[in-house]
Design an enzyme around this catalytic site. Structure first.
Site, PDB file in Angstrom:
ATOM      1  N   LYS A   1      22.392  67.786  28.055  1.00  0.00           N
ATOM      2  CA  LYS A   1      22.425  66.347  27.788  1.00  0.00           C
ATOM      3  C   LYS A   1      23.856  65.806  27.715  1.00  0.00           C
ATOM      4  CE  LYS A   1      17.797  65.903  25.979  1.00  0.00           C
ATOM      5  NZ  LYS A   1      17.248  67.278  26.097  1.00  0.00           N
TER       6      LYS A   1
HETATM    7  C1  LIG Z   1      16.113  67.624  26.775  1.00  0.00           C
HETATM    8  C2  LIG Z   1      15.968  69.064  27.096  1.00  0.00           C
HETATM    9  C3  LIG Z   1      15.053  69.527  28.081  1.00  0.00           C
HETATM   10  C4  LIG Z   1      14.087  68.601  28.788  1.00  0.00           C
HETATM   11  O1  LIG Z   1      14.710  67.734  29.709  1.00  0.00           O
HETATM   12  P1  LIG Z   1      13.918  66.456  30.268  1.00  0.00           P
HETATM   13  O2  LIG Z   1      14.944  65.685  31.048  1.00  0.00           O
HETATM   14  O3  LIG Z   1      13.424  65.704  29.066  1.00  0.00           O
HETATM   15  O4  LIG Z   1      12.805  66.948  31.125  1.00  0.00           O
HETATM   16  C5  LIG Z   1      15.040  70.880  28.369  1.00  0.00           C
HETATM   17  N1  LIG Z   1      15.847  71.755  27.729  1.00  0.00           N
HETATM   18  C6  LIG Z   1      16.729  71.352  26.784  1.00  0.00           C
HETATM   19  C7  LIG Z   1      17.581  72.374  26.107  1.00  0.00           C
HETATM   20  C8  LIG Z   1      16.827  70.006  26.438  1.00  0.00           C
HETATM   21  O5  LIG Z   1      17.695  69.614  25.491  1.00  0.00           O
END
Ligand SMILES: *Cc1c(COP(=O)(O)O)cnc(C)c1O
Length: 469
Positions: free
Chosen positions: A112
């Site tokens: 993120k």
């Molecule tokens: C947010 C997140 C996901 C999921 O990603 P999306 O874009 O919501 O599908 C998967 N793994 C981790 C570690 C995350 O923080």
């Protein structure tokens, strides 16, 4: 570049306004009106570029008209300069032609950061230019909150309030949020669960009187700028593995469908992608759609991969929009029936179209632990539980062994020690240098009751760099 809503009724916006918008006024999500398309020669000419320069070339068409090239370049260089690995998103080989794209070298150790480090800087640039301030109110079950706070901590024109469920996030996750201080940073622990937090954010968007005219901005993955930033690393991975002359496949640990949707866009922009695998945990609404054309809500289960614990995937609407020939009225109808009855399926031709590119697998906690143990035994690498789900799905769903398979490594294992321990991996995991004193740092956080009025009053009391709005 103009952006349109997936439900066809809201006005089209430019990049700047889309950045500051949450949901469109018709309840839809914004998508580019026309996706840029690159030629194979153009993509090939980007081989070997540093990450931020590649990012400039991939994202430039999306911001044209809102951010001058020189400014955008500077923002990108700063954004990806904070990552702890000089390759920003290095590839690590697990097995013959099987790779993990490590997206966890940012400040908060999850993918993120790629989007939220950029979002904070873009917001500050645009707000400075307009002479405006905004307030962010976001809910987190873990990773989003810390990435958003890290991304906005230097923003002059943003006050950020992150709601997390009191005593229900891991200690690493909590400390990653509560140990960052700034007069514009506000951590709120709600005496409730994650859904309560999310409901309060939704209600605040619906009724913004408490903000006294200050604009409210969304930081969850419905924000277009987040998706945009995630497109880049698909190009980056492919170029390392012989693309675009060679096709590549990706397996993506998926919750809200934001990350994998970025891969779908990369392909539509001209990157040869053979297969996209939707890897879910037990909360498998997307797997049930991909395998059986049923998009039906079920109860939420807590798993070892909490960042993928969702009942519905908000960004899935963006794919549905394309599958329905970009007909906003059809999507409004589908979403309405979903809200009323809790489910739908699409016409068989549309589902078949999706299945040409997408495969899927749901992986439970036991299989997640088995995969962590298996990969540790094979390679000495410790996977986080989300990435392990991606690896398991890649191994089960892979169409061709000749095509490189890239699993998105979405988090660093040190964030999820419980799963690693359950998997029986005896190795002591260490926090990276920039977080090594995390457990000694002071924390700052306000505990509030599960009450919308109390939260809104807190925001309006502190929304202007700690002072009242
Ligand atoms: C947010 C997140 C996901 C999921 O990603 P999306 O874009 O919501 O599908 C998967 N793994 C981790 C570690 C995350 O923080």
């Amino acid at each position: 570049m103009r952006y349109i809503s997936t439900r066809g009724q809201a006005p089209a916006l430019n990049f700047e306004d889309v950045l500051l918008a949450g949901l469109a006024t018709d309840g839809g999500l914004y998508v580019p009106e026309n996706l840029p398309r690159f030629t194979q020669e153009e993509i090939a000419s980007w081989a070997g570029l540093p990450y931020h320069e590649l990012a400039f070339r991939v994202m430039r068409p999306f911001v044209t008209g809102s951010i001058p090239d020189a400014e955008f370049k500077k923002i990108l260089e700063e954004t990806y300069g904070v990552f702890a690995h000089s390759a920003v998103a290095p590839l690590r080989q697990l097995n013959g032609n099987e790779w993990v794209l490590e997206l966890f070298h940012g400040p908060t150790l999850a993918f993120k950061d790629f989007a939220l480090q950029l979002l904070g800087r873009l917001l500050d640039y645009v707000l400075e230019k307009r002479g405006e301030r905004v307030v962010i109110v976001g809910a987190t079950s873990g990773d989003t909150g810390s990435a958003a706070i890290e991304g906005c901590k230097h923003c002059e024109n943003v006050d950020i309030f992150i709601l997390h469920p009191h005593n229900r996030v891991s200690e690493v996750q909590r400390r990653q949020m509560t140990t960052i201080f700034g007069e514009n940073i506000h951590n709120i622990a709600i005496e409730g669960n994650f859904d309560d937090c999310q409901e309060m954010v939704k209600a605040s968007f619906a009724d913004q009187g408490f903000l006294k005219g200050t604009r409210l901005v969304a930081v969850n993955s419905i924000n277009w700028a987040r998706i945009m930033a995630q497109i880049v690393y698909y190009f980056h991975a492919s170029l390392q593995l012989g693309g675009p002359a060679r096709s590549v496949s990706f397996s993506v640990p998926t919750g809200n469908f934001g990350d994998i949707f970025a891969g779908y866009l990369a392909r539509n922009m001209g990157l040869p992608i053979n297969q996209l695998i939707v890897a879910t945990n037990r909360n498998d609404i997307l797997h049930r759609f991909m395998s059986g054309n049923q998009y039906v809500k079920e109860t939420l289960h807590a798993t070892l991969s909490p960042s993928m614990d969702i009942m519905v995937s908000s960004n899935f609407e963006r794919l549905l929009f394309d599958l329905h020939g970009r007909n906003g009225a059809s999507i409004a109808g589908l979403m309405d029936s979903f809200k009323q009855g809790g489910g739908f399926s699409v016409e068989p031709e549309r589902w078949t179209e999706a299945r040409k590119l997408f495969d899927s697998l749901a992986v439970d906690d036991a299989q997640t632990c088995e995969t962590i143990a298996e990969v540790y035994e094979q390679t000495g690498e410790v996977l986080d539980p989300h990435t392990a789900i991606g690896v398991k799905a890649a191994r089960e769903c892979r169409r061709s062994l000749d095509i490189p398979m890239v699993i998105l490594g979405t988090a660093h294992p040190v964030k999820f020690p419980d799963a690693v321990e359950k998997a029986g991996v005896g190795k002591e995991l260490e926090l990276p240098a920039h977080l090594s004193d995390l457990f000694e740092r002071d924390e700052r956080c306000t505990v509030l009751p599960n009450d919308l009025k109390a939260v809104q009053a807190f925001v309006s009391q502190h929304g202007n760099r700690g002072k009242p709005l």
